[in-house]
Structure formats: structure tokens, C-alpha cells
Design a protein around this motif. Sequence first.
Motif, mmCIF file in Angstrom:
data_model
loop_
_atom_site.group_PDB
_atom_site.id
_atom_site.type_symbol
_atom_site.label_atom_id
_atom_site.label_comp_id
_atom_site.label_asym_id
_atom_site.label_seq_id
_atom_site.Cartn_x
_atom_site.Cartn_y
_atom_site.Cartn_z
ATOM 1 N N ALA A 71 0.728 -1.083 -0.159
ATOM 2 C CA ALA A 71 0.073 0.026 -0.067
ATOM 3 C C ALA A 71 0.895 1.241 0.152
ATOM 4 N N ASP A 72 2.084 1.321 0.688
ATOM 5 C CA ASP A 72 2.837 2.417 0.782
ATOM 6 C C ASP A 72 3.483 2.654 -0.401
ATOM 7 N N VAL A 73 3.693 1.620 -1.474
ATOM 8 C CA VAL A 73 4.209 1.935 -2.548
ATOM 9 C C VAL A 73 3.297 2.543 -3.501
ATOM 10 N N PHE A 74 2.063 2.078 -3.582
ATOM 11 C CA PHE A 74 1.122 2.758 -4.401
ATOM 12 C C PHE A 74 0.908 4.171 -4.016
ATOM 13 N N ASP A 75 0.655 4.172 -2.619
ATOM 14 C CA ASP A 75 0.296 5.679 -2.226
ATOM 15 C C ASP A 75 1.295 6.472 -2.834
ATOM 16 N N ARG A 76 2.533 6.317 -2.460
ATOM 17 C CA ARG A 76 3.764 6.980 -3.181
ATOM 18 C C ARG A 76 3.703 7.171 -4.708
ATOM 19 N N LEU A 77 3.297 6.351 -5.558
ATOM 20 C CA LEU A 77 3.288 6.213 -6.745
ATOM 21 C C LEU A 77 2.171 7.253 -7.101
ATOM 22 N N TRP A 98 10.068 12.005 -10.997
ATOM 23 C CA TRP A 98 8.606 11.691 -11.576
ATOM 24 C C TRP A 98 8.748 10.549 -12.718
ATOM 25 N N PHE A 99 9.667 10.527 -13.346
ATOM 26 C CA PHE A 99 9.878 9.907 -14.534
ATOM 27 C C PHE A 99 10.044 8.306 -14.040
ATOM 28 N N ASP A 100 10.733 8.205 -12.867
ATOM 29 C CA ASP A 100 11.355 6.805 -12.376
ATOM 30 C C ASP A 100 9.912 6.154 -11.717
ATOM 31 N N TRP A 101 9.324 7.220 -11.149
ATOM 32 C CA TRP A 101 8.308 6.586 -10.170
ATOM 33 C C TRP A 101 7.027 6.164 -11.191
ATOM 34 N N MET A 102 6.819 7.115 -12.156
ATOM 35 C CA MET A 102 5.615 6.731 -13.154
ATOM 36 C C MET A 102 6.015 5.357 -13.816
ATOM 37 N N GLY A 103 7.330 5.313 -14.091
ATOM 38 C CA GLY A 103 7.880 3.854 -14.592
ATOM 39 C C GLY A 103 7.454 2.876 -13.741
#
Length: 168
Positions: free
Chosen positions: A1-7, A97-102
Motif C-alpha cells: 500500500a505504501d508503494v502505491f500511495d507514493r506512486l 517523476w519519470f522513475d516513479w511513473m515507470g
Amino acid sequence: ADVFDRLIVSAMEQPQVFVHRDYHSRNLMILPGHSPGILDFQDAVAGPATYDLVSLLRDCYHRLPPAIVASRVEAFRVRAIDAGILPHVEADAFRRWFDWMGMQRHLKVAGIFSRLNLRDGKPRYLADIPLVVDYLKEVADHYDEFTDFSNWLDERVLPLVAPLRSRP
């Protein structure tokens, strides 16, 4: 959930623009006049400014050298600011932004490729999952926020992906 929240937060920080959502090598054609032919745009929507850039530069079917990716990301940032598409955003913030969108896109794609195999009987996409997981691992290893996710990939996902690397 933490990963998805950050993304999600990262995606929502970005200016929302028109995105193709499936902008990658298999959906581009070379046409006369240096203009690409673009296929498969039924999913075009408003979305984060880095979405199509990730789709193209971290293509699920073909890996570009990291130096080319880095230079193209920065060139896009500068041109988008100059064109008024982006407000001024520092290079490090834009790269995040680019990395996390990836990461978001590659998590989605790994699920789609798995579904295509399991539900639709199309195993050919399994051969593309290792590259997608490699992208996830590389980004997770680069950001302290994703240490737990990186460890989970090491423990749970990479052992399952290893046999796919040797498939034709």
C-alpha cells in the motif's frame, strides 16, 4: 500500500496532459517525412506528463542504454518547460517523476502480461516480464523510499522470474 500511495502522489504532482498510454516501439511506424505513425491509441486520456516518455524510453520490449534514457529525459524536461507544458521543475524532481511513473506503468504491465497468459492463453508475453521486473528493481534500488519493495522483489518475485529469462 505504501508503494502505491507514493506512486499516486507522484503522478498527481505532475501536470496532467494528453497521453497515449501505449506509446512504445511496437506501436510506432516509420513514415516518410520524419513523422511517426502511431498505432493503438484507444486508451488516450489525460494523465501525468511523464507517462508517454516512460512508455517510450523504458519500453517493455526493448531496453535503451541508460545514458540515452538520461539524456532524453533531460531534453524532454527542458523542451517541455520551454514550450509551457511544464512549469519549472528541477532535473532531479523530474527524474523522480519519470522513475516513479515507470514503476506504476511497469507494475501495471506485469499484471497485464500475466493476465494475458493466465486468462487469455497468450504465453508469448511472459518473455517480456523479466525486463519489466528489471526496471522495477532498478528504480526501487535507487530510492530509499522503496527499500522494502526492493527486498520483496528480491525475495518473492525474482525467483519466479528467473525461469522466464531462459525462455525463447
